[in-house]
Write a protein that holds these residues in place. Structure first.
Motif, PDB file in Angstrom:
ATOM      1  N   LEU A   1       0.831  -1.197   0.000  1.00  0.00           N
ATOM      2  CA  LEU A   1       0.000   0.000   0.000  1.00  0.00           C
ATOM      3  C   LEU A   1       0.872   1.256   0.000  1.00  0.00           C
ATOM      4  N   VAL A   2       1.918   1.218   0.831  1.00  0.00           N
ATOM      5  CA  VAL A   2       2.827   2.382   0.891  1.00  0.00           C
ATOM      6  C   VAL A   2       3.515   2.606  -0.460  1.00  0.00           C
ATOM      7  N   TRP A   3       3.934   1.524  -1.076  1.00  0.00           N
ATOM      8  CA  TRP A   3       4.613   1.640  -2.379  1.00  0.00           C
ATOM      9  C   TRP A   3       3.674   2.211  -3.427  1.00  0.00           C
ATOM     10  N   GLU A   4       2.415   1.736  -3.426  1.00  0.00           N
ATOM     11  CA  GLU A   4       1.442   2.206  -4.403  1.00  0.00           C
ATOM     12  C   GLU A   4       1.149   3.689  -4.189  1.00  0.00           C
ATOM     13  N   LEU A   5       0.997   4.082  -2.917  1.00  0.00           N
ATOM     14  CA  LEU A   5       0.730   5.486  -2.635  1.00  0.00           C
ATOM     15  C   LEU A   5       1.916   6.367  -3.053  1.00  0.00           C
ATOM     16  N   SER A   6       3.119   5.879  -2.777  1.00  0.00           N
ATOM     17  CA  SER A   6       4.318   6.670  -3.119  1.00  0.00           C
ATOM     18  C   SER A   6       4.426   6.869  -4.627  1.00  0.00           C
ATOM     19  N   SER A   7       4.128   5.813  -5.362  1.00  0.00           N
ATOM     20  CA  SER A   7       4.216   5.921  -6.824  1.00  0.00           C
ATOM     21  C   SER A   7       3.097   6.788  -7.383  1.00  0.00           C
ATOM     22  N   PHE A   8       2.029   6.935  -6.619  1.00  0.00           N
ATOM     23  CA  PHE A   8       0.890   7.718  -7.081  1.00  0.00           C
ATOM     24  C   PHE A   8       1.013   9.190  -6.700  1.00  0.00           C
ATOM     25  N   ALA A   9       1.972   9.497  -5.803  1.00  0.00           N
ATOM     26  CA  ALA A   9       2.097  10.859  -5.289  1.00  0.00           C
ATOM     27  C   ALA A   9       2.418  11.854  -6.394  1.00  0.00           C
ATOM     28  N   ASP A  10       3.286  11.466  -7.318  1.00  0.00           N
ATOM     29  CA  ASP A  10       3.672  12.386  -8.385  1.00  0.00           C
ATOM     30  C   ASP A  10       2.589  12.512  -9.439  1.00  0.00           C
TER      31      ASP A  10
ATOM     32  N   ASP B   1      -3.513  15.317  -5.006  1.00  0.00           N
ATOM     33  CA  ASP B   1      -4.723  15.410  -4.159  1.00  0.00           C
ATOM     34  C   ASP B   1      -5.219  14.022  -3.727  1.00  0.00           C
ATOM     35  N   THR B   2      -5.270  13.120  -4.690  1.00  0.00           N
ATOM     36  CA  THR B   2      -5.717  11.755  -4.363  1.00  0.00           C
ATOM     37  C   THR B   2      -4.758  11.108  -3.388  1.00  0.00           C
ATOM     38  N   TYR B   3      -3.482  11.361  -3.584  1.00  0.00           N
ATOM     39  CA  TYR B   3      -2.461  10.830  -2.682  1.00  0.00           C
ATOM     40  C   TYR B   3      -2.717  11.294  -1.250  1.00  0.00           C
ATOM     41  N   GLU B   4      -2.978  12.591  -1.077  1.00  0.00           N
ATOM     42  CA  GLU B   4      -3.187  13.143   0.259  1.00  0.00           C
ATOM     43  C   GLU B   4      -4.456  12.563   0.921  1.00  0.00           C
TER      44      GLU B   4
END
Length: 266
Positions: free
Chosen positions: A232-241, A245-248
């Motif tokens: 989950l952390v990896w997916e969120l990190s890759s989605f941050a860039d 907004d969705t990341y946050e």
């Protein structure tokens, strides 16, 4: 003639007087009886309410006098008039008819004055009342004694019943106590036996195995959670860039989930 006169003496005169008195007495009582007979006949013939008026106007009698004469007729009208005067006959009405002859035979009615006869009748009535009262009290006493005996019998029966029940309960209690002692002995014997020790050991092993199973389950769940969380952390990190907004949003949700879970379960 002089000889006849000289033969008279006080005894002869007294005898003549007593004879006249006796005859007069019988005539007076017989007359009263016959008057009473006719008064009764007239009373039955007169219209209702005319009796008192007829007595006064036709016979110069009061109702009280007429009632006395009627009672004399009712008492003595069907028999030979006794050797009594009217007053004596009326006083003797206080004695029941079936007992009157015996009462007259027991006392010297002719030799008693009016007051003495009244006293004798009154004393007889009082004696009979006292006798009847004594008999009544005797009957009531017998009834009370009978009821008391009945109560005593009932209470005795209840007492015996309770005594029997108490004995049965005592016997049952003794049997239960004996049974409890025997069971306690069997339990102690079982505890000392090899089979009991084996069961205790098996029970301990089962508990230990259960604990180990639970620990393995927890370890498995932890490893799964750790792997999932890392992914989950990896997916969120890759989605941050890609979508800040969705990341946050999901980052905040993950943090809330972890915080809430820790508070509720640990």
């Amino acid at each position: 003639m002089n000889d006849l006169i000289s033969d008279r003496n006080p005894l002869v005169i007294a005898a003549e007087i007593n004879t006249i008195k006796y005859q007069t007495r019988k005539v007076l009582l017989a007359s009263a009886i016959e008057i009473g007979r006719r008064l009764k006949e007239a009373k039955e013939l007169l219209p209702h309410g005319e009796w008192g008026k007829w007595l006064v106007e036709s016979c110069s009698y009061s109702k009280k006098t007429a009632e006395k004469l009627l009672r004399i007729f009712d008492a003595y009208g069907t028999q030979e008039p006794p050797n009594l005067n009217f007053t004596q006959a009326y006083i003797l009405l206080g004695v029941p008819e079936e007992e009157r002859a015996q009462f007259m035979a027991e006392i010297d009615v002719e030799g008693l004055s009016t007051r003495e006869l009244q006293k004798a009748v009154k004393e007889r009535s009082q004696a009979l009342q006292e006798r009847d009262q004594a008999l009544q009290e005797k009957t009531e006493l017998r009834q009370a004694l009978s009821e008391q005996e009945s109560q005593i019998t009932q209470l005795t029966t209840e007492r015996n019943h309770l005594k029997t029940k108490a004995e049965q309960l005592s016997k049952s209690q003794g049997e239960q106590e004996t049974k409890a002692v025997n069971l306690e002995k069997k339990l102690e014997s079982l505890k000392k036996s090899t089979s009991y020790e084996g069961l205790q050991k098996i029970n301990k092993n089962l508990i230990a195995a259960q604990h180990k199973t639970n620990a393995n389950q927890i370890a498995f769940l932890y490893e799964s959670l750790d792997k999932t969380f890392k992914q989950l952390v990896w997916e969120l990190s890759s989605f941050a860039d890609k979508d800040k907004d969705t990341y946050e949003v999901y980052k905040s949700k993950v943090l809330d989930f972890l915080t809430k879970g820790l508070k509720e379960t640990i």
